[in-house]
Design a protein around this motif. Sequence first.
Motif, PDB file in Angstrom:
ATOM      1  N   ALA A 100       5.533 -15.254  17.258  1.00  0.00           N
ATOM      2  CA  ALA A 100       4.745 -16.051  16.318  1.00  0.00           C
ATOM      3  C   ALA A 100       3.503 -16.615  17.002  1.00  0.00           C
ATOM      4  N   ALA A 101       3.667 -17.083  18.239  1.00  0.00           N
ATOM      5  CA  ALA A 101       2.530 -17.627  18.978  1.00  0.00           C
ATOM      6  C   ALA A 101       1.467 -16.559  19.215  1.00  0.00           C
ATOM      7  N   ALA A 102       1.910 -15.347  19.560  1.00  0.00           N
ATOM      8  CA  ALA A 102       0.962 -14.261  19.804  1.00  0.00           C
ATOM      9  C   ALA A 102       0.173 -13.922  18.543  1.00  0.00           C
ATOM     10  N   TRP A 103       0.856 -13.909  17.397  1.00  0.00           N
ATOM     11  CA  TRP A 103       0.141 -13.611  16.155  1.00  0.00           C
ATOM     12  C   TRP A 103      -0.791 -14.763  15.762  1.00  0.00           C
ATOM     13  N   ALA A 104      -0.418 -15.994  16.114  1.00  0.00           N
ATOM     14  CA  ALA A 104      -1.313 -17.120  15.852  1.00  0.00           C
ATOM     15  C   ALA A 104      -2.596 -16.979  16.664  1.00  0.00           C
ATOM     16  N   VAL A 105      -2.465 -16.594  17.933  1.00  0.00           N
ATOM     17  CA  VAL A 105      -3.637 -16.376  18.785  1.00  0.00           C
ATOM     18  C   VAL A 105      -4.481 -15.233  18.234  1.00  0.00           C
ATOM     19  N   ASP A 106      -3.817 -14.136  17.863  1.00  0.00           N
ATOM     20  CA  ASP A 106      -4.524 -12.971  17.334  1.00  0.00           C
ATOM     21  C   ASP A 106      -5.294 -13.326  16.067  1.00  0.00           C
ATOM     22  N   GLY A 107      -4.619 -14.014  15.147  1.00  0.00           N
ATOM     23  CA  GLY A 107      -5.278 -14.377  13.891  1.00  0.00           C
ATOM     24  C   GLY A 107      -6.435 -15.336  14.093  1.00  0.00           C
ATOM     25  N   CYS A 108      -6.254 -16.274  15.006  1.00  0.00           N
ATOM     26  CA  CYS A 108      -7.320 -17.236  15.287  1.00  0.00           C
ATOM     27  C   CYS A 108      -8.551 -16.527  15.839  1.00  0.00           C
ATOM     28  N   ALA A 109      -8.337 -15.628  16.796  1.00  0.00           N
ATOM     29  CA  ALA A 109      -9.463 -14.923  17.414  1.00  0.00           C
ATOM     30  C   ALA A 109     -10.220 -14.093  16.386  1.00  0.00           C
ATOM     31  N   ARG A 110      -9.488 -13.421  15.532  1.00  0.00           N
ATOM     32  CA  ARG A 110     -10.145 -12.598  14.521  1.00  0.00           C
ATOM     33  C   ARG A 110     -10.873 -13.475  13.500  1.00  0.00           C
ATOM     34  N   ARG A 111     -10.281 -14.610  13.193  1.00  0.00           N
ATOM     35  CA  ARG A 111     -10.917 -15.527  12.233  1.00  0.00           C
ATOM     36  C   ARG A 111     -12.225 -16.083  12.794  1.00  0.00           C
ATOM     37  N   LEU A 112     -12.251 -16.354  14.096  1.00  0.00           N
ATOM     38  CA  LEU A 112     -13.442 -16.908  14.733  1.00  0.00           C
ATOM     39  C   LEU A 112     -14.414 -15.828  15.193  1.00  0.00           C
ATOM     40  N   GLY A 113     -13.998 -14.555  15.092  1.00  0.00           N
ATOM     41  CA  GLY A 113     -14.860 -13.465  15.488  1.00  0.00           C
ATOM     42  C   GLY A 113     -15.069 -13.354  16.984  1.00  0.00           C
ATOM     43  N   VAL A 114     -14.032 -13.695  17.757  1.00  0.00           N
ATOM     44  CA  VAL A 114     -14.114 -13.594  19.218  1.00  0.00           C
ATOM     45  C   VAL A 114     -13.040 -12.622  19.692  1.00  0.00           C
ATOM     46  N   PRO A 115     -13.207 -12.026  20.891  1.00  0.00           N
ATOM     47  CA  PRO A 115     -12.160 -11.132  21.402  1.00  0.00           C
ATOM     48  C   PRO A 115     -10.831 -11.858  21.543  1.00  0.00           C
ATOM     49  N   VAL A 116      -9.767 -11.147  21.220  1.00  0.00           N
ATOM     50  CA  VAL A 116      -8.437 -11.722  21.393  1.00  0.00           C
ATOM     51  C   VAL A 116      -8.163 -11.870  22.884  1.00  0.00           C
ATOM     52  N   PRO A 117      -7.824 -13.051  23.374  1.00  0.00           N
ATOM     53  CA  PRO A 117      -7.544 -13.210  24.808  1.00  0.00           C
ATOM     54  C   PRO A 117      -6.472 -12.232  25.272  1.00  0.00           C
ATOM     55  N   ASP A 118      -6.747 -11.546  26.354  1.00  0.00           N
ATOM     56  CA  ASP A 118      -5.818 -10.543  26.860  1.00  0.00           C
ATOM     57  C   ASP A 118      -4.591 -11.208  27.459  1.00  0.00           C
ATOM     58  N   SER A 119      -3.424 -10.717  27.100  1.00  0.00           N
ATOM     59  CA  SER A 119      -2.172 -11.220  27.666  1.00  0.00           C
ATOM     60  C   SER A 119      -1.074 -10.222  27.371  1.00  0.00           C
ATOM     61  N   PRO A 120       0.013 -10.245  28.140  1.00  0.00           N
ATOM     62  CA  PRO A 120       1.117  -9.341  27.866  1.00  0.00           C
ATOM     63  C   PRO A 120       1.745  -9.655  26.508  1.00  0.00           C
ATOM     64  N   PRO A 121       2.322  -8.671  25.863  1.00  0.00           N
ATOM     65  CA  PRO A 121       2.987  -8.924  24.587  1.00  0.00           C
ATOM     66  C   PRO A 121       4.301  -9.660  24.802  1.00  0.00           C
ATOM     67  N   PRO A 122       4.852 -10.258  23.754  1.00  0.00           N
ATOM     68  CA  PRO A 122       6.159 -10.912  23.875  1.00  0.00           C
ATOM     69  C   PRO A 122       7.230  -9.910  24.296  1.00  0.00           C
ATOM     70  N   MET A 123       8.154 -10.368  25.132  1.00  0.00           N
ATOM     71  CA  MET A 123       9.251  -9.517  25.577  1.00  0.00           C
ATOM     72  C   MET A 123      10.553 -10.317  25.594  1.00  0.00           C
ATOM     73  N   PHE A 124      11.663  -9.618  25.438  1.00  0.00           N
ATOM     74  CA  PHE A 124      12.960 -10.254  25.581  1.00  0.00           C
ATOM     75  C   PHE A 124      13.183 -10.582  27.057  1.00  0.00           C
ATOM     76  N   THR A 125      13.658 -11.774  27.330  1.00  0.00           N
ATOM     77  CA  THR A 125      13.930 -12.180  28.703  1.00  0.00           C
ATOM     78  C   THR A 125      15.359 -12.693  28.799  1.00  0.00           C
ATOM     79  N   ARG A 126      16.056 -12.248  29.848  1.00  0.00           N
ATOM     80  CA  ARG A 126      17.477 -12.570  29.983  1.00  0.00           C
ATOM     81  C   ARG A 126      17.703 -13.744  30.923  1.00  0.00           C
TER      82      ARG A 126
END
Length: 299
Positions: free
Chosen positions: A89-115
């Motif tokens: 959810a956080a990643a999609w919030a960042v993605d949506g915000c960047a697209r809404r503001l017309g700026v590149p989406v900050p690069d970061s690894p995608p969400p992953m399951f962690t044990r």
Amino acid sequence: MPRPARHSHRPGRLRAAALCAAALPVLLGACTATPAPGAPAPDAPQPHAAATPAPVSYAMPADAVSLVLPTTGEGTRWTQGLDAFGRLAAAWAVDGCARRLGVPVPDSPPPMFTRYSGLPDLDFLDAHGFGGGTAVPGTPPATRPTTDPSARLGPEPRRCLAEGRAVGRELAAVYARLQSGWFAEVASVDRAPAVRQAYAGLGDCLAAHQVNARDEAAFLTLVDQRLQAADTTAARGLGSVYATCMKPVEAAREPLRAKAAAAFRVSNSAEITRVRSELPQKIDELEKRYRIRISFPTT
């Protein structure tokens, strides 16, 4: 949330070893959900370039509290899914915000399951090894750095990262207090004499499988080295060895966790009732807001 670090692995602490190697970019923490205060850090995932798809289930447990209060390694699959959902959810919030503001989406690894190594999922490790089955479905499109990664982020990307962190906190706020209390109980199990005795035989078991590691800490360091070297064959084999050699430890810990869980549920019944009601509602709200689904790793 996941972070590369050195940790103590002596009995008496809930282990949070970085099983899956390599320092992650600084932006990872900026785009992840906030962990429950006092909760043990999950094992750090592999770098996203090497992440492998995880077999998943989309079915929620009958009792939403199972997402928060794991007592076994297999039970942490619910918790892993909840953790990953906050990051998704956080990643999609960042993605949506960047697209809404017309700026590149900050690069970061995608969400992953962690044990959690303090609650090892031995069946999963036996089947997939270390580093296997980490990629969460439904992540935003992969992005690439558009500027020098060492350059200072502008105000718009920083605003988007802050928005992502806020979404992570929004979900964690529902269950953080309850989960942090439970993890403190889980940590205390390792101090039991039966668990310490079981750990005493771990080194001999590892040696019998031709693994040069005197204890769990040395073993997990070896796993990190193999993953950093991209030696996936060795990492998978080490998962099977770990699953075999940790069985006596888990056999000692699981009944103690079950006993602790029964007492914990009685003493925290009001909070459990609240989480049982509010958590499914919050998950449903975030699924609709970002058009995502919560998922859970399976074997």
